[in-house]
Scaffold this motif. Structure first.
Motif, PDB file in Angstrom:
ATOM      1  N   LYS A 139       0.820  -1.212   0.000  1.00 34.93           N
ATOM      2  CA  LYS A 139       0.000   0.000   0.000  1.00 34.93           C
ATOM      3  C   LYS A 139       0.854   1.262   0.000  1.00 34.93           C
ATOM      4  O   LYS A 139       0.541   2.245  -0.686  1.00 34.93           O
ATOM      5  CB  LYS A 139      -0.922  -0.017   1.220  1.00 34.93           C
ATOM      6  N   ASN A 140       1.939   1.247   0.747  1.00 35.93           N
ATOM      7  CA  ASN A 140       2.800   2.427   0.884  1.00 35.93           C
ATOM      8  C   ASN A 140       4.000   2.415  -0.065  1.00 35.93           C
ATOM      9  O   ASN A 140       4.884   3.262   0.053  1.00 35.93           O
ATOM     10  CB  ASN A 140       3.295   2.545   2.327  1.00 35.93           C
ATOM     11  N   GLY A 141       4.016   1.439  -0.965  1.00 33.31           N
ATOM     12  CA  GLY A 141       5.092   1.382  -1.949  1.00 33.31           C
ATOM     13  C   GLY A 141       6.441   1.004  -1.364  1.00 33.31           C
ATOM     14  O   GLY A 141       7.479   1.252  -1.986  1.00 33.31           O
ATOM     15  N   ILE A 142       6.435   0.408  -0.180  1.00 35.23           N
ATOM     16  CA  ILE A 142       7.695   0.062   0.470  1.00 35.23           C
ATOM     17  C   ILE A 142       8.408  -1.062  -0.282  1.00 35.23           C
ATOM     18  O   ILE A 142       9.640  -1.091  -0.363  1.00 35.23           O
ATOM     19  CB  ILE A 142       7.442  -0.357   1.937  1.00 35.23           C
ATOM     20  N   SER A 143       7.631  -1.972  -0.851  1.00 31.45           N
ATOM     21  CA  SER A 143       8.245  -3.079  -1.594  1.00 31.45           C
ATOM     22  C   SER A 143       9.068  -2.577  -2.773  1.00 31.45           C
ATOM     23  O   SER A 143      10.097  -3.167  -3.117  1.00 31.45           O
ATOM     24  CB  SER A 143       7.157  -4.045  -2.074  1.00 31.45           C
ATOM     25  N   LYS A 144       8.619  -1.479  -3.390  1.00 35.38           N
ATOM     26  CA  LYS A 144       9.385  -0.917  -4.516  1.00 35.38           C
ATOM     27  C   LYS A 144      10.685  -0.305  -4.037  1.00 35.38           C
ATOM     28  O   LYS A 144      11.702  -0.338  -4.733  1.00 35.38           O
ATOM     29  CB  LYS A 144       8.542   0.124  -5.240  1.00 35.38           C
ATOM     30  N   ARG A 145      10.650   0.269  -2.839  1.00 31.91           N
ATOM     31  CA  ARG A 145      11.872   0.848  -2.283  1.00 31.91           C
ATOM     32  C   ARG A 145      12.888  -0.246  -1.967  1.00 31.91           C
ATOM     33  O   ARG A 145      14.098  -0.041  -2.126  1.00 31.91           O
ATOM     34  CB  ARG A 145      11.545   1.623  -1.010  1.00 31.91           C
ATOM     35  N   PHE A 146      12.384  -1.384  -1.526  1.00 34.42           N
ATOM     36  CA  PHE A 146      13.284  -2.498  -1.232  1.00 34.42           C
ATOM     37  C   PHE A 146      14.003  -2.968  -2.487  1.00 34.42           C
ATOM     38  O   PHE A 146      15.141  -3.430  -2.432  1.00 34.42           O
ATOM     39  CB  PHE A 146      12.510  -3.671  -0.624  1.00 34.42           C
ATOM     40  N   GLN A 147      13.347  -2.848  -3.624  1.00 36.41           N
ATOM     41  CA  GLN A 147      13.933  -3.344  -4.872  1.00 36.41           C
ATOM     42  C   GLN A 147      15.162  -2.536  -5.277  1.00 36.41           C
ATOM     43  O   GLN A 147      16.064  -3.051  -5.933  1.00 36.41           O
ATOM     44  CB  GLN A 147      12.893  -3.301  -5.992  1.00 36.41           C
ATOM     45  N   VAL A 148      15.191  -1.264  -4.901  1.00 41.14           N
ATOM     46  CA  VAL A 148      16.338  -0.416  -5.270  1.00 41.14           C
ATOM     47  C   VAL A 148      17.296  -0.239  -4.105  1.00 41.14           C
ATOM     48  O   VAL A 148      18.326   0.432  -4.232  1.00 41.14           O
ATOM     49  CB  VAL A 148      15.853   0.961  -5.767  1.00 41.14           C
ATOM     50  N   ALA A 149      16.949  -0.789  -2.952  1.00 41.52           N
ATOM     51  CA  ALA A 149      17.814  -0.669  -1.778  1.00 41.52           C
ATOM     52  C   ALA A 149      18.946  -1.682  -1.848  1.00 41.52           C
ATOM     53  O   ALA A 149      18.913  -2.640  -2.620  1.00 41.52           O
ATOM     54  CB  ALA A 149      17.002  -0.869  -0.504  1.00 41.52           C
ATOM     55  N   ALA A 150      19.946  -1.464  -1.011  1.00 42.73           N
ATOM     56  CA  ALA A 150      21.109  -2.352  -1.004  1.00 42.73           C
ATOM     57  C   ALA A 150      20.847  -3.640  -0.215  1.00 42.73           C
ATOM     58  O   ALA A 150      21.664  -4.561  -0.255  1.00 42.73           O
ATOM     59  CB  ALA A 150      22.303  -1.620  -0.401  1.00 42.73           C
ATOM     60  N   MET A 151      19.718  -3.704   0.458  1.00 43.49           N
ATOM     61  CA  MET A 151      19.415  -4.890   1.265  1.00 43.49           C
ATOM     62  C   MET A 151      19.201  -6.118   0.376  1.00 43.49           C
ATOM     63  O   MET A 151      18.501  -6.044  -0.630  1.00 43.49           O
ATOM     64  CB  MET A 151      18.158  -4.654   2.101  1.00 43.49           C
ATOM     65  N   SER A 152      19.799  -7.212   0.772  1.00 41.83           N
ATOM     66  CA  SER A 152      19.658  -8.442  -0.007  1.00 41.83           C
ATOM     67  C   SER A 152      18.292  -9.064   0.228  1.00 41.83           C
ATOM     68  O   SER A 152      17.622  -8.795   1.226  1.00 41.83           O
ATOM     69  CB  SER A 152      20.748  -9.444   0.399  1.00 41.83           C
ATOM     70  N   GLU A 153      17.872  -9.906  -0.712  1.00 44.48           N
ATOM     71  CA  GLU A 153      16.580 -10.580  -0.588  1.00 44.48           C
ATOM     72  C   GLU A 153      16.580 -11.548   0.595  1.00 44.48           C
ATOM     73  O   GLU A 153      15.528 -11.820   1.186  1.00 44.48           O
ATOM     74  CB  GLU A 153      16.260 -11.332  -1.881  1.00 44.48           C
ATOM     75  N   THR A 154      17.749 -12.054   0.933  1.00 44.27           N
ATOM     76  CA  THR A 154      17.838 -12.958   2.088  1.00 44.27           C
ATOM     77  C   THR A 154      17.487 -12.222   3.374  1.00 44.27           C
ATOM     78  O   THR A 154      16.701 -12.711   4.201  1.00 44.27           O
ATOM     79  CB  THR A 154      19.255 -13.550   2.202  1.00 44.27           C
ATOM     80  N   LYS A 155      18.052 -11.033   3.560  1.00 43.47           N
ATOM     81  CA  LYS A 155      17.745 -10.233   4.748  1.00 43.47           C
ATOM     82  C   LYS A 155      16.276  -9.814   4.768  1.00 43.47           C
ATOM     83  O   LYS A 155      15.632  -9.825   5.822  1.00 43.47           O
ATOM     84  CB  LYS A 155      18.642  -9.002   4.800  1.00 43.47           C
ATOM     85  N   LEU A 156      15.773  -9.443   3.603  1.00 41.66           N
ATOM     86  CA  LEU A 156      14.373  -9.041   3.516  1.00 41.66           C
ATOM     87  C   LEU A 156      13.450 -10.204   3.873  1.00 41.66           C
ATOM     88  O   LEU A 156      12.444 -10.030   4.573  1.00 41.66           O
ATOM     89  CB  LEU A 156      14.062  -8.531   2.102  1.00 41.66           C
ATOM     90  N   TYR A 157      13.813 -11.376   3.389  1.00 40.92           N
ATOM     91  CA  TYR A 157      13.001 -12.567   3.685  1.00 40.92           C
ATOM     92  C   TYR A 157      12.951 -12.835   5.184  1.00 40.92           C
ATOM     93  O   TYR A 157      11.877 -13.028   5.761  1.00 40.92           O
ATOM     94  CB  TYR A 157      13.580 -13.772   2.945  1.00 40.92           C
ATOM     95  N   PHE A 158      14.128 -12.847   5.819  1.00 42.62           N
ATOM     96  CA  PHE A 158      14.169 -13.154   7.251  1.00 42.62           C
ATOM     97  C   PHE A 158      13.574 -12.035   8.111  1.00 42.62           C
ATOM     98  O   PHE A 158      13.161 -12.287   9.242  1.00 42.62           O
ATOM     99  CB  PHE A 158      15.598 -13.465   7.692  1.00 42.62           C
ATOM    100  N   SER A 159      13.519 -10.826   7.560  1.00 44.18           N
ATOM    101  CA  SER A 159      12.865  -9.741   8.304  1.00 44.18           C
ATOM    102  C   SER A 159      11.357  -9.963   8.376  1.00 44.18           C
ATOM    103  O   SER A 159      10.681  -9.359   9.224  1.00 44.18           O
ATOM    104  CB  SER A 159      13.161  -8.394   7.635  1.00 44.18           C
ATOM    105  N   ARG A 160      10.841 -10.832   7.529  1.00 39.81           N
ATOM    106  CA  ARG A 160       9.420 -11.208   7.578  1.00 39.81           C
ATOM    107  C   ARG A 160       9.234 -12.556   8.281  1.00 39.81           C
ATOM    108  O   ARG A 160       8.314 -12.721   9.069  1.00 39.81           O
ATOM    109  CB  ARG A 160       8.858 -11.303   6.150  1.00 39.81           C
ATOM    110  N   TRP A 161      10.125 -13.492   7.956  1.00 37.55           N
ATOM    111  CA  TRP A 161       9.960 -14.850   8.473  1.00 37.55           C
ATOM    112  C   TRP A 161      10.139 -14.912   9.983  1.00 37.55           C
ATOM    113  O   TRP A 161       9.331 -15.540  10.689  1.00 37.55           O
ATOM    114  CB  TRP A 161      10.964 -15.774   7.787  1.00 37.55           C
ATOM    115  N   ILE A 162      11.168 -14.263  10.505  1.00 32.33           N
ATOM    116  CA  ILE A 162      11.441 -14.335  11.950  1.00 32.33           C
ATOM    117  C   ILE A 162      10.306 -13.747  12.777  1.00 32.33           C
ATOM    118  O   ILE A 162       9.811 -14.408  13.702  1.00 32.33           O
ATOM    119  CB  ILE A 162      12.789 -13.652  12.286  1.00 32.33           C
ATOM    120  N   PRO A 163       9.835 -12.511  12.492  1.00 35.41           N
ATOM    121  CA  PRO A 163       8.701 -12.010  13.284  1.00 35.41           C
ATOM    122  C   PRO A 163       7.419 -12.808  13.076  1.00 35.41           C
ATOM    123  O   PRO A 163       6.603 -12.909  13.993  1.00 35.41           O
ATOM    124  CB  PRO A 163       8.536 -10.569  12.797  1.00 35.41           C
TER     125      PRO A 163
END
Length: 359
Positions: free
Chosen positions: A192-216
């Motif tokens: 809704k807030n377009g955050i996913s698009k920001r992640f695509q251009v950010a330096a954060m790896s998909e692995t970190k992004l995945y675990f930022s959802r999976w762990i919580p």
């Protein structure tokens, strides 16, 4: 991000309420519906049976052997030469009555002693079989006559479990697999807030992004399930048996279920489609795994049951409850760890390929 996502998931009170109340209502309905079918069988030690034998009966010469065999089987035979069998059963609290006359016998059973009646039927079938063998031996002598005995065979079995214990355990597992709804608030907020698009251009790896959802998601589901287990145990008196192994199995199940849900989201990239796909797949896994029809009474082939990860978890936890141990512990844990690893790798890989394709 893990901390923020965890807070967002816990703030979604609607999802928390559904994950807490849903299992409780399901346990209450199913345990009540199947209470009679799953009522514990109580072994009958001894019961009384009346009998009457005429002089012309083919069983007249063997009646002493029959009554002696009955004592071994826990059947107390009492002779009633006169009177109506049904009246005698009511007056003397008899589980059954046998009338031997000529070459036949008539067996009366009491409606109040169904199990005893079935035992008596089985006993008389064995009597007939051995009587036939004795006649054959008399016609074609091969040795000494055999006394009437009942065959005894020790069978492996699982102790009975009542419906509240069974469905109190099974439905907790089922709702764990639906736990992806806990992540719904975070995923919908990102889109809704377009955050996913920001992640695509950010330096954060998909692995970190995945675990930022999976762990919580795992932590949130653990909190939800812990509250559900506490409430269900208080309301229904559920026995969990081997607590340490139960905790381990539930933990790896939460891990595997969350990884499976996030893999579906990585494939679909649409929250509504993901939830529908997940609920459909979980329903089929639960159908074969005993979430609705108890796996003890299911006519499904074992090959189909063993394909369902829910079956392995259900089998292990139910056997902990009634036996304290289970042969499915290793397969259950390995199954869940395998699902966690495979789904995690595939989800990260899919998201990485999609990110590079949009770069």
């Amino acid at each position: 991000m893990i901390k923020n996502n965890f807070k967002l998931m816990l703030r979604n009170k609607w999802v928390l309420a559904c994950m807490l109340i849903g299992p409780i209502l399901t346990i209450a309905m199913l345990s009540s519906a199947f209470e009679d079918m799953m009522s514990s069988y109580e072994n009958v030690e001894e019961f009384k049976v009346g009998y009457r034998v005429s002089e012309k009966s083919v069983f007249a010469d063997s009646i002493e052997e029959i009554t002696d065999a009955g004592k071994t089987a826990g059947i107390q035979f009492a002779n009633y030469p006169d009177g109506d069998p049904e009246s005698l059963m009511a007056q003397n609290d008899l589980a059954g009555f046998l009338v031997f006359d000529g070459e036949e016998y008539t067996l009366y059973e009491s409606a109040d002693y169904e199990t005893e009646g079935q035992t008596l039927e089985y006993f008389m079938v064995q009597v007939e079989k051995q009587a036939a063998r004795q006649i054959e031996n008399n016609m074609f002598p091969q040795g000494e006559e055999e006394n009437i005995t009942l065959p005894i065979q020790e069978l492996e079995f699982m102790p009975a479990i009542d419906s509240k214990d069974y469905y109190g355990i099974i439905e907790v597992v089922y709702f764990i697999w639906c736990g992806i709804v806990s992540v719904a608030g975070v995923l919908s907020s990102e889109k809704k807030n377009g955050i996913s698009k920001r992640f695509q251009v950010a330096a954060m790896s998909e692995t970190k992004l995945y675990f930022s959802r999976w762990i919580p998601a795992v932590l949130t589901t653990i909190c939800q399930i812990a509250a559900t287990i506490f409430l269900a145990t208080v309301l229904f008196g559920i026995s969990w048996g081997n607590i340490p192994l139960t905790v381990v199995v539930l933990l790896v199940t939460v891990m595997g279920a969350m990884a499976f849900g996030l893999l579906l989201y990585a494939i679909c990239r649409n929250l509504a489609v993901t939830i529908v796909a997940l609920f459909t797949l979980v329903w089929f896994m639960g159908f074969f795994g005993g979430s609705f029809e108890t796996y003890m009474f299911s006519s499904m082939p074992d090959s189909m049951k063993n394909l369902s990860p829910i079956y392995h978890v259900n089998r292990a936890l139910v056997e902990y409850s009634c036996m304290g141990k289970s042969d499915y512990t290793i397969s259950c844990i390995l199954y869940m760890i395998g699902i966690t690893i495979v789904c995690t790798v595939l989800a990260v890989l899919i998201n990485t390929i999609r990110k590079k394709g949009r770069a």
